[in-house]
Motif scaffolding. Structure first.
Motif, mmCIF file in Angstrom:
data_model
loop_
_atom_site.group_PDB
_atom_site.id
_atom_site.type_symbol
_atom_site.label_atom_id
_atom_site.label_comp_id
_atom_site.label_asym_id
_atom_site.label_seq_id
_atom_site.Cartn_x
_atom_site.Cartn_y
_atom_site.Cartn_z
ATOM 1 N N ARG A 178 -14.073 -7.732 -16.285
ATOM 2 C CA ARG A 178 -14.703 -6.691 -17.107
ATOM 3 C C ARG A 178 -14.600 -7.036 -18.590
ATOM 4 O O ARG A 178 -15.520 -6.794 -19.364
ATOM 5 C CB ARG A 178 -14.033 -5.340 -16.858
ATOM 6 C CG ARG A 178 -14.615 -4.524 -15.739
ATOM 7 C CD ARG A 178 -14.216 -5.011 -14.394
ATOM 8 N NE ARG A 178 -14.476 -4.012 -13.350
ATOM 9 C CZ ARG A 178 -13.902 -4.049 -12.160
ATOM 10 N NH1 ARG A 178 -13.029 -5.011 -11.870
ATOM 11 N NH2 ARG A 178 -14.201 -3.133 -11.244
ATOM 12 N N LYS A 191 -17.695 -7.625 -21.385
ATOM 13 C CA LYS A 191 -17.801 -6.923 -22.668
ATOM 14 C C LYS A 191 -17.874 -7.897 -23.832
ATOM 15 O O LYS A 191 -18.709 -7.741 -24.742
ATOM 16 C CB LYS A 191 -16.634 -5.965 -22.869
ATOM 17 C CG LYS A 191 -16.653 -5.311 -24.259
ATOM 18 C CD LYS A 191 -15.692 -4.197 -24.422
ATOM 19 C CE LYS A 191 -15.685 -3.659 -25.854
ATOM 20 N NZ LYS A 191 -17.043 -3.306 -26.351
ATOM 21 N N GLY A 202 -9.324 1.839 -11.889
ATOM 22 C CA GLY A 202 -10.656 1.252 -11.845
ATOM 23 C C GLY A 202 -10.878 0.577 -10.508
ATOM 24 O O GLY A 202 -9.923 0.195 -9.819
ATOM 25 N N ASP A 245 -11.992 1.200 -18.318
ATOM 26 C CA ASP A 245 -12.880 1.094 -19.485
ATOM 27 C C ASP A 245 -12.098 1.123 -20.788
ATOM 28 O O ASP A 245 -12.429 0.405 -21.746
ATOM 29 C CB ASP A 245 -13.901 2.239 -19.478
ATOM 30 C CG ASP A 245 -14.958 2.084 -18.406
ATOM 31 O OD1 ASP A 245 -15.032 1.006 -17.784
ATOM 32 O OD2 ASP A 245 -15.710 3.051 -18.168
ATOM 33 N N ASP A 246 -11.054 1.947 -20.848
ATOM 34 C CA ASP A 246 -10.257 2.044 -22.073
ATOM 35 C C ASP A 246 -9.369 0.813 -22.267
ATOM 36 O O ASP A 246 -9.171 0.357 -23.395
ATOM 37 C CB ASP A 246 -9.425 3.322 -22.067
ATOM 38 C CG ASP A 246 -10.266 4.562 -22.283
ATOM 39 O OD1 ASP A 246 -11.122 4.545 -23.193
ATOM 40 O OD2 ASP A 246 -10.102 5.536 -21.538
ATOM 41 N N VAL A 302 -10.107 -2.218 -21.353
ATOM 42 C CA VAL A 302 -11.016 -3.263 -21.846
ATOM 43 C C VAL A 302 -11.375 -3.010 -23.310
ATOM 44 O O VAL A 302 -11.408 -3.938 -24.127
ATOM 45 C CB VAL A 302 -12.278 -3.314 -20.960
ATOM 46 C CG1 VAL A 302 -13.356 -4.196 -21.590
ATOM 47 C CG2 VAL A 302 -11.915 -3.822 -19.569
ATOM 48 N N ARG A 303 -11.610 -1.756 -23.647
ATOM 49 C CA ARG A 303 -11.952 -1.404 -25.040
ATOM 50 C C ARG A 303 -10.808 -1.762 -25.983
ATOM 51 O O ARG A 303 -11.032 -2.323 -27.063
ATOM 52 C CB ARG A 303 -12.263 0.090 -25.104
ATOM 53 C CG ARG A 303 -12.632 0.622 -26.478
ATOM 54 C CD ARG A 303 -13.141 2.055 -26.378
ATOM 55 N NE ARG A 303 -12.132 2.977 -25.879
ATOM 56 C CZ ARG A 303 -11.245 3.602 -26.656
ATOM 57 N NH1 ARG A 303 -11.244 3.380 -27.971
ATOM 58 N NH2 ARG A 303 -10.374 4.460 -26.142
ATOM 59 N N ALA A 325 -11.886 8.835 -14.904
ATOM 60 C CA ALA A 325 -11.592 7.454 -14.515
ATOM 61 C C ALA A 325 -11.711 7.292 -13.005
ATOM 62 O O ALA A 325 -12.248 6.288 -12.503
ATOM 63 C CB ALA A 325 -10.194 7.065 -14.985
ATOM 64 N N ARG A 328 -15.407 7.321 -11.971
ATOM 65 C CA ARG A 328 -16.062 6.036 -12.276
ATOM 66 C C ARG A 328 -15.659 4.955 -11.281
ATOM 67 O O ARG A 328 -16.489 4.135 -10.864
ATOM 68 C CB ARG A 328 -15.727 5.599 -13.703
ATOM 69 C CG ARG A 328 -16.360 6.484 -14.760
ATOM 70 C CD ARG A 328 -16.201 5.914 -16.158
ATOM 71 N NE ARG A 328 -16.758 6.815 -17.156
ATOM 72 C CZ ARG A 328 -16.998 6.485 -18.420
ATOM 73 N NH1 ARG A 328 -16.708 5.264 -18.851
ATOM 74 N NH2 ARG A 328 -17.498 7.361 -19.261
ATOM 75 N N GLU A 384 -18.346 3.112 -8.836
ATOM 76 C CA GLU A 384 -18.561 1.666 -8.794
ATOM 77 C C GLU A 384 -18.418 1.150 -7.366
ATOM 78 O O GLU A 384 -19.172 0.274 -6.937
ATOM 79 C CB GLU A 384 -17.575 0.958 -9.718
ATOM 80 C CG GLU A 384 -17.843 -0.533 -9.831
ATOM 81 C CD GLU A 384 -16.958 -1.238 -10.844
ATOM 82 O OE1 GLU A 384 -16.927 -2.483 -10.824
ATOM 83 O OE2 GLU A 384 -16.297 -0.548 -11.646
#
Length: 302
Positions: free
Chosen positions: A18, A22, A146, A181-182, A184-185, A287, A290, A294
């Motif tokens: 992931r 990004k 995730g 997602d967080d 990875v951010r 979370a 999501r 997926e």
């Protein structure tokens, strides 16, 4: 630092793939380190490398500005020794190549706590990665939620497969899960940022939950019936790992190594990361939604 050249180790793993997506979307020059580059199908440039083989790393890190280290050996009984050796190998190779920053995803837990072998190993790796002189930026996280994550898979499969759960005391331990997602951010947000060199940051979602809370929320999100809970006073990590192996596809060794950590409270005590990478993290229920979404998009049931 101008736009850096970035190496992502563990590039085909749960977090790594992931992060690669990004960074490539952001226009970063990314190399994906893998033991089998001929099989790599992601968007980055594949490069051969194995942290367990010191000689294989020189070419992988050559010309790299920032290396993201996302490697662990939880599926081995001797994971502590393996991870320590791998971190030493990588630290030396990075220093020899002139890498300017190593970014590492470690584990939450206070330095003054009695840490489990898993968390203790994560903490040791932090130090070893910087032992050859390259500044390390560490992000410490608890459970990452995730699709494809081993801790999340334990939660999902327990909720799905059990009509009732006999749970040990460790399910009442507090933790602070964080959405993939967080993670990875945050990882992307510290890459190449000189003010983060040598710093350690704690990252987590907005809620502190017990493992039992997490199971209940996951059951709700999956539209399953509430799972009856029966608490038992004693269920050792070894017995718990065999129990998990019966009702999930997580192997006994990995299960035991994870469960060893679940008796340790891991919550964020320092939110300085929000000054570096602004933005509010996703709630746990979102979370979970999501992660399930997926999974469904790949044709699997929840």
């Amino acid at each position: 630092m101008d736009q850096p050249a970035v190496l992502v180790t563990g590039a085909t793993g749960f977090v790594g793939r992931r992060l690669v997506d990004k960074l490539v979307d952001d226009g970063v020059d990314v190399r994906a380190m893998t033991r089998r580059p001929e099989r790599y199908q992601g968007p980055a440039t594949p490069v051969a490398g194995d942290v367990g083989d010191a000689e294989s790393l020189a070419q992988a890190v050559a010309g790299i500005d920032v290396a993201v280290y996302l490697v662990h050996s939880l599926d081995h009984d001797d994971f502590e020794a393996r991870d320590a050796r791998a971190a030493r190998n990588f630290a030396r190779a990075a220093a020899d190549a002139g890498v300017r920053q190593i970014v590492y995803l470690g584990g939450l837990g206070g330095d003054d706590q009695d840490l489990s072998p898993h968390l203790r190993s994560r903490r040791e790796v932090e130090g070893l990665l910087g032992s050859a002189g390259v500044p390390v930026t560490t992000l410490r996280a608890a459970i990452v939620v995730g699709h494809g994550g081993i801790s999340w898979e334990l939660t999902r499969q327990l909720v799905k497969n059990l009509p009732a759960m006999i749970v040990p005391r460790w399910t009442s331990t507090r933790t602070q899960p964080i959405a993939l997602d967080d993670v990875v951010r945050y990882l992307a947000g510290v890459i190449g940022r000189e003010e983060t060199f040598g710093e350690t940051y704690e990252i987590g979602g907005p809620e502190v939950l017990t493992y039992l809370d997490m199971l209940r929320v996951a059951a709700e999100a999956a539209h399953e019936k509430p799972v009856p809970i029966v608490r038992v006073p004693v269920l050792t990590p070894r017995l718990s790992s065999y129990w998990l192996a019966l009702v999930t596809d997580v192997d006994v060794v990995t299960g035991r190594n994870l469960i060893d950590s679940m008796g340790t409270e891991v919550v964020v005590t320092d939110d300085r990361i929000k000054d570096i990478v602004p933005g509010e993290p996703l709630p746990y229920a979102e979370a979970v939604r999501r992660a399930l979404g997926e999974r469904l998009s790949e044709g699997d049931d929840i």
